[in-house]
Design a protein around this motif. Structure first.
Motif, mmCIF file in Angstrom:
data_model
loop_
_atom_site.group_PDB
_atom_site.id
_atom_site.type_symbol
_atom_site.label_atom_id
_atom_site.label_comp_id
_atom_site.label_asym_id
_atom_site.label_seq_id
_atom_site.Cartn_x
_atom_site.Cartn_y
_atom_site.Cartn_z
ATOM 1 N N PRO A 1 75.373 79.141 30.235
ATOM 2 C CA PRO A 1 74.734 80.469 30.297
ATOM 3 C C PRO A 1 73.262 80.473 29.885
ATOM 4 N N VAL A 2 72.622 81.616 30.146
ATOM 5 C CA VAL A 2 71.252 81.874 29.706
ATOM 6 C C VAL A 2 71.320 82.856 28.541
ATOM 7 N N ILE A 3 70.632 82.544 27.447
ATOM 8 C CA ILE A 3 70.553 83.454 26.306
ATOM 9 C C ILE A 3 69.268 84.257 26.451
ATOM 10 N N LEU A 4 69.422 85.557 26.595
ATOM 11 C CA LEU A 4 68.289 86.456 26.831
ATOM 12 C C LEU A 4 68.018 87.260 25.560
ATOM 13 N N ARG A 5 66.834 87.065 24.982
ATOM 14 C CA ARG A 5 66.456 87.797 23.769
ATOM 15 C C ARG A 5 65.422 88.858 24.113
ATOM 16 N N ILE A 6 65.549 90.003 23.472
ATOM 17 C CA ILE A 6 64.669 91.135 23.748
ATOM 18 C C ILE A 6 63.833 91.419 22.496
ATOM 19 N N ILE A 7 62.520 91.443 22.658
ATOM 20 C CA ILE A 7 61.606 91.615 21.531
ATOM 21 C C ILE A 7 60.662 92.778 21.831
ATOM 22 N N PRO A 8 60.545 93.752 20.930
ATOM 23 C CA PRO A 8 59.599 94.858 21.163
ATOM 24 C C PRO A 8 58.168 94.344 21.094
ATOM 25 N N PHE A 9 57.297 94.951 21.886
ATOM 26 C CA PHE A 9 55.905 94.505 21.937
ATOM 27 C C PHE A 9 54.983 95.699 22.051
ATOM 28 N N GLU A 10 53.963 95.717 21.215
ATOM 29 C CA GLU A 10 52.976 96.795 21.259
ATOM 30 C C GLU A 10 51.672 96.247 21.816
ATOM 31 N N SER A 11 51.289 96.692 23.007
ATOM 32 C CA SER A 11 50.050 96.227 23.623
ATOM 33 C C SER A 11 48.843 96.813 22.901
ATOM 34 N N PRO A 12 47.714 96.100 22.898
ATOM 35 C CA PRO A 12 46.491 96.642 22.308
ATOM 36 C C PRO A 12 46.015 97.853 23.107
ATOM 37 N N HIS B 192 43.352 98.711 24.703
ATOM 38 C CA HIS B 192 42.631 98.559 25.968
ATOM 39 C C HIS B 192 43.556 98.240 27.140
ATOM 40 N N GLN B 193 44.858 98.003 26.877
ATOM 41 C CA GLN B 193 45.816 97.733 27.949
ATOM 42 C C GLN B 193 46.711 98.946 28.214
ATOM 43 N N ALA B 194 46.282 100.113 27.805
ATOM 44 C CA ALA B 194 47.132 101.307 27.902
ATOM 45 C C ALA B 194 47.543 101.637 29.331
ATOM 46 N N ALA B 195 46.738 101.245 30.307
ATOM 47 C CA ALA B 195 47.048 101.563 31.704
ATOM 48 C C ALA B 195 48.318 100.862 32.171
ATOM 49 N N GLN B 196 48.610 99.726 31.579
ATOM 50 C CA GLN B 196 49.819 98.983 31.969
ATOM 51 C C GLN B 196 50.460 98.438 30.695
ATOM 52 N N THR B 197 51.007 99.335 29.912
ATOM 53 C CA THR B 197 51.509 98.983 28.594
ATOM 54 C C THR B 197 52.733 98.076 28.687
ATOM 55 N N VAL B 198 52.682 96.969 27.984
ATOM 56 C CA VAL B 198 53.841 96.095 27.839
ATOM 57 C C VAL B 198 54.653 96.611 26.670
#
Length: 229
Positions: free
Chosen positions: A126-137, A139-145
């Protein structure tokens, strides 16, 4: 100390080495995420440089970026479809959707509250998929990760480049090729078959690799080689 005790200690040391080697992946993921915040480089690019598969999602759960290492993992069981990460297994797909919904709706989600998503694959581990929250800086608000996904595809993985191993430990080309296969966790017999050499030749080359890398067991050698990039 008797022989049995010595063997037990050696086995314990080998297990500790493999455990420590497994920690390095998680530490690199955390470092990449931390370093990418507020920097020009994206977290997927940082992880790709370390050959770690990663995907970023926006606040709607749509895919923003996929690194090259992740592209290698994709197959009919897990892939990008219509800008979303598609998982064939229904239970895993439901679990992923639940976690992403929680991450995208909560202002400060706690990643420790969610277990990794285990993606089963036909005829593969199997593949182990981990999910991590991320706050973009800002200046990247137009395409926030909003979320970073890391993928750990279990099973044999390509070893470090033979040329780098050869230069690092002053191995011959033949020894370096053998070391690359051993780094995947393959035994000498399998390495001999892949390289089309005799088992005796493979064992002799492995002895030379042990001497040049100052290791004594295959587990020690693998833990050392996994540090080579």
């Amino acid at each position: 100390m008797n022989l049995d005790t010595t063997t037990e200690v050696s086995n314990l040391a080998a297990e500790e080495e493999l455990i420590l080697a497994s920690f390095s992946r998680r530490l690199m993921e955390i470092a990449a995420v931390s370093g990418a915040r507020g920097a020009a480089a994206s977290p997927t690019a940082a992880l790709n440089a370390m050959r770690l598969p990663a995907i970023t999602l926006d606040h709607q759960g749509l895919v923003v970026e996929v690194n090259a290492a992740a592209e290698i993992v994709f197959d009919e069981n897990i892939r990008i479809k219509d800008r979303r990460l598609f998982i064939r297994d229904l239970d895993s797909r439901t679990h992923l959707k639940h976690v992403i919904d929680q991450f995208t709706s909560s202002p400060r989600p706690n990643p420790l509250a969610f277990e990794p998503v285990i993606v089963p694959r036909a005829d593969k581990l199997p593949v182990i998929l981990r999910i991590i929250p991320f706050e973009s800086p800002p200046h990247q608000a137009a395409q926030t990760v909003r979320t970073l996904l890391t993928l750990n595809a279990l099973g044999p993985k390509p070893g470090p480049p033979a040329s780098i191993i050869a230069k690092t430990f002053r191995l011959t080309p033949a020894e370096a090729k053998l070391a690359c296969i051993i780094a995947r966790g393959a035994p000498p017999d399998i390495a001999a078959r892949e390289l089309k050499i005799s088992r005796e030749t493979a064992r002799n080359q492995l002895k030379s690799v042990f001497a040049k890398t100052d290791t004594h067991r295959q587990s020690e050698l693998v833990a050392l080689l996994l540090q080579v990039e």
